[in-house]
Design a protein around this motif. Structure first.
Motif, PDB file in Angstrom:
ATOM      1  N   ARG A 104      41.013  37.907  53.396  1.00 41.90           N
ATOM      2  CA  ARG A 104      42.476  37.883  53.341  1.00 41.90           C
ATOM      3  C   ARG A 104      43.033  38.399  54.645  1.00 41.90           C
ATOM      4  NH1 ARG A 104      45.038  40.606  48.149  1.00 41.90           N
ATOM      5  NH2 ARG A 104      44.291  42.449  49.230  1.00 41.90           N
ATOM      6  N   MET A 133      37.396  40.522  42.216  1.00 43.69           N
ATOM      7  CA  MET A 133      38.829  40.832  42.215  1.00 43.69           C
ATOM      8  C   MET A 133      39.671  39.554  42.300  1.00 43.69           C
ATOM      9  SD  MET A 133      38.279  43.995  42.143  1.00 43.69           S
ATOM     10  CE  MET A 133      39.803  44.893  42.310  1.00 43.69           C
ATOM     11  N   ALA A 135      43.368  39.063  42.859  1.00 45.79           N
ATOM     12  CA  ALA A 135      44.575  39.852  43.165  1.00 45.79           C
ATOM     13  C   ALA A 135      45.792  38.926  43.219  1.00 45.79           C
ATOM     14  CB  ALA A 135      44.368  40.638  44.451  1.00 45.79           C
ATOM     15  N   GLY A 192      48.654  44.244  48.546  1.00 46.20           N
ATOM     16  CA  GLY A 192      47.965  43.233  47.745  1.00 46.20           C
ATOM     17  C   GLY A 192      46.775  43.780  46.983  1.00 46.20           C
ATOM     18  N   TYR A 193      46.661  45.105  46.883  1.00 53.11           N
ATOM     19  CA  TYR A 193      45.581  45.695  46.075  1.00 53.11           C
ATOM     20  C   TYR A 193      46.000  45.765  44.617  1.00 53.11           C
ATOM     21  CZ  TYR A 193      42.638  46.963  49.984  1.00 53.11           C
ATOM     22  OH  TYR A 193      41.807  46.880  51.064  1.00 53.11           O
ATOM     23  N   ILE A 194      45.031  45.530  43.745  1.00 58.98           N
ATOM     24  CA  ILE A 194      45.296  45.618  42.315  1.00 58.98           C
ATOM     25  C   ILE A 194      45.450  47.097  41.951  1.00 58.98           C
ATOM     26  CG2 ILE A 194      44.387  45.151  40.005  1.00 58.98           C
ATOM     27  CD1 ILE A 194      42.826  42.796  41.191  1.00 58.98           C
ATOM     28  N   GLY A 199      40.051  49.586  44.042  1.00 60.10           N
ATOM     29  CA  GLY A 199      40.020  49.690  45.506  1.00 60.10           C
ATOM     30  C   GLY A 199      39.475  48.418  46.121  1.00 60.10           C
ATOM     31  N   ASP A 200      38.891  48.553  47.306  1.00 56.00           N
ATOM     32  CA  ASP A 200      38.362  47.387  48.021  1.00 56.00           C
ATOM     33  C   ASP A 200      36.925  47.128  47.559  1.00 56.00           C
ATOM     34  OD1 ASP A 200      37.016  45.774  50.062  1.00 56.00           O
ATOM     35  OD2 ASP A 200      38.919  45.945  51.130  1.00 56.00           O
ATOM     36  N   ALA A 201      36.755  46.069  46.794  1.00 59.10           N
ATOM     37  CA  ALA A 201      35.449  45.819  46.174  1.00 59.10           C
ATOM     38  C   ALA A 201      34.360  45.606  47.225  1.00 59.10           C
ATOM     39  CB  ALA A 201      35.556  44.610  45.254  1.00 59.10           C
ATOM     40  N   GLY A 202      34.673  44.832  48.281  1.00 56.10           N
ATOM     41  CA  GLY A 202      33.672  44.559  49.319  1.00 56.10           C
ATOM     42  C   GLY A 202      33.227  45.850  50.003  1.00 56.10           C
TER      43      GLY A 202
HETATM   44  N1  URA Z   1      40.595  42.811  47.084  1.00 59.31           N
HETATM   45  C1  URA Z   1      39.963  43.936  46.670  1.00 59.31           C
HETATM   46  O1  URA Z   1      38.804  44.178  47.025  1.00 59.31           O
HETATM   47  N2  URA Z   1      40.641  44.780  45.875  1.00 59.31           N
HETATM   48  C2  URA Z   1      41.887  44.553  45.471  1.00 59.31           C
HETATM   49  O2  URA Z   1      42.445  45.361  44.720  1.00 59.31           O
HETATM   50  C3  URA Z   1      42.527  43.372  45.914  1.00 59.31           C
HETATM   51  C4  URA Z   1      41.857  42.523  46.715  1.00 59.31           C
END
Ligand code: URA
Ligand code: PRP
Length: 209
Positions: A104, A133, A135, A192-194, A199-202
């Protein structure tokens, strides 16, 4: 919200709570994503067709069922979808794996493609897209569009946490795609985070932050 199946088995809910916890470290996070994907995979594959065969047991012949019909393919969206692939491959080791690389763009939140490699016979397979995710829904929607452009006719989307916005986007842009989610969260923040999400899954999967 349509075409949505929420897989809220108690084991899945318990593991998602651990996944959401900010104190869960990379190793455990990765194990949880794999375990949740396996548990979800059990339901996502529920409608796989069977055919009857005869099997010789040590004491006789049994009429038994084995999987038949359309083969499955999985397509993790890089990076975070990779964490889910082994969960499904543990159940279906013969599934072919395609990869779609998307990130993104931080300002616009629009997905940018950097890689795409699909099984040669993707259009003959039922394809399950994997991304923990959902989002805004932009990444999943673009991945679905690529698969459709390659002729894939049967697509499912499997995510661990989906936002209501993301579900609406997929419903609107791809009303033929069923979404399997383990949890649905209400909001997105300005990045744009849920929320509350995880958090940031990656980054959490690969320890990059
Ligand atoms: N991508 C993520 O890894 N986490 C989110 O909350 C949104 C997008
Ligand atoms: C994350 C996530 C999804 C996407 C979801 O990927 O894994 O692919 O964001 O957001 P969307 O629904 O608003 O499109 P990210 O871009 O962070 O890339 P990464 O997996 O490589 O970290």
């Amino acid at each position: 919200m349509e075409n949505l199946i929420v897989l809220d088995h108690p084991l899945i809910q318990h593991k998602i709570s651990l996944l959401r916890d900010k104190n869960t470290k990379t190793k455990e996070f990765r194990e949880l994503v794999l375990e949740i994907s396996m548990l979800m995979g059990y339901e996502v594959t529920r409608e796989m067709p069977l055919k009857e065969v005869e099997i010789e047991t040590p004491v006789g012949v049994a009429k038994a069922k084995v999987l038949s019909g359309k083969k499955l393919g999985i397509v993790p969206i890089l990076r975070a979808g990779l964490g889910m692939a082994d969960g499904i491959l543990n159940l279906l080791p013969m599934a072919k794996v395609g990869h779609i690389g998307l990130y993104r763009e931080p300002d616009t939140l629009k997905p940018v493609e950097y890689y795409c490699k699909l099984p040669e016979d993707a259009e003959e397979r039922e394809i399950v897209i994997l991304d923990p995710m959902l989002a805004t829904g932009g990444s999943a929607s673009l991945a679905i569009q690529y698969l459709k452009e390659k002729g894939v006719k049967s697509i499912k989307l499997m995510c661990i946490i989906a936002s209501e916005d993301g579900i609406k986007t997929i419903n609107k842009e791809h009303p033929d795609v069923t979404i399997y989610a383990a949890a649905v969260d209400k909001t997105l923040d300005e990045k744009g985070y849920i929320v509350p999400g995880l958090g940031d899954a990656g980054d959490r999967l690969f320890g990059t932050k």
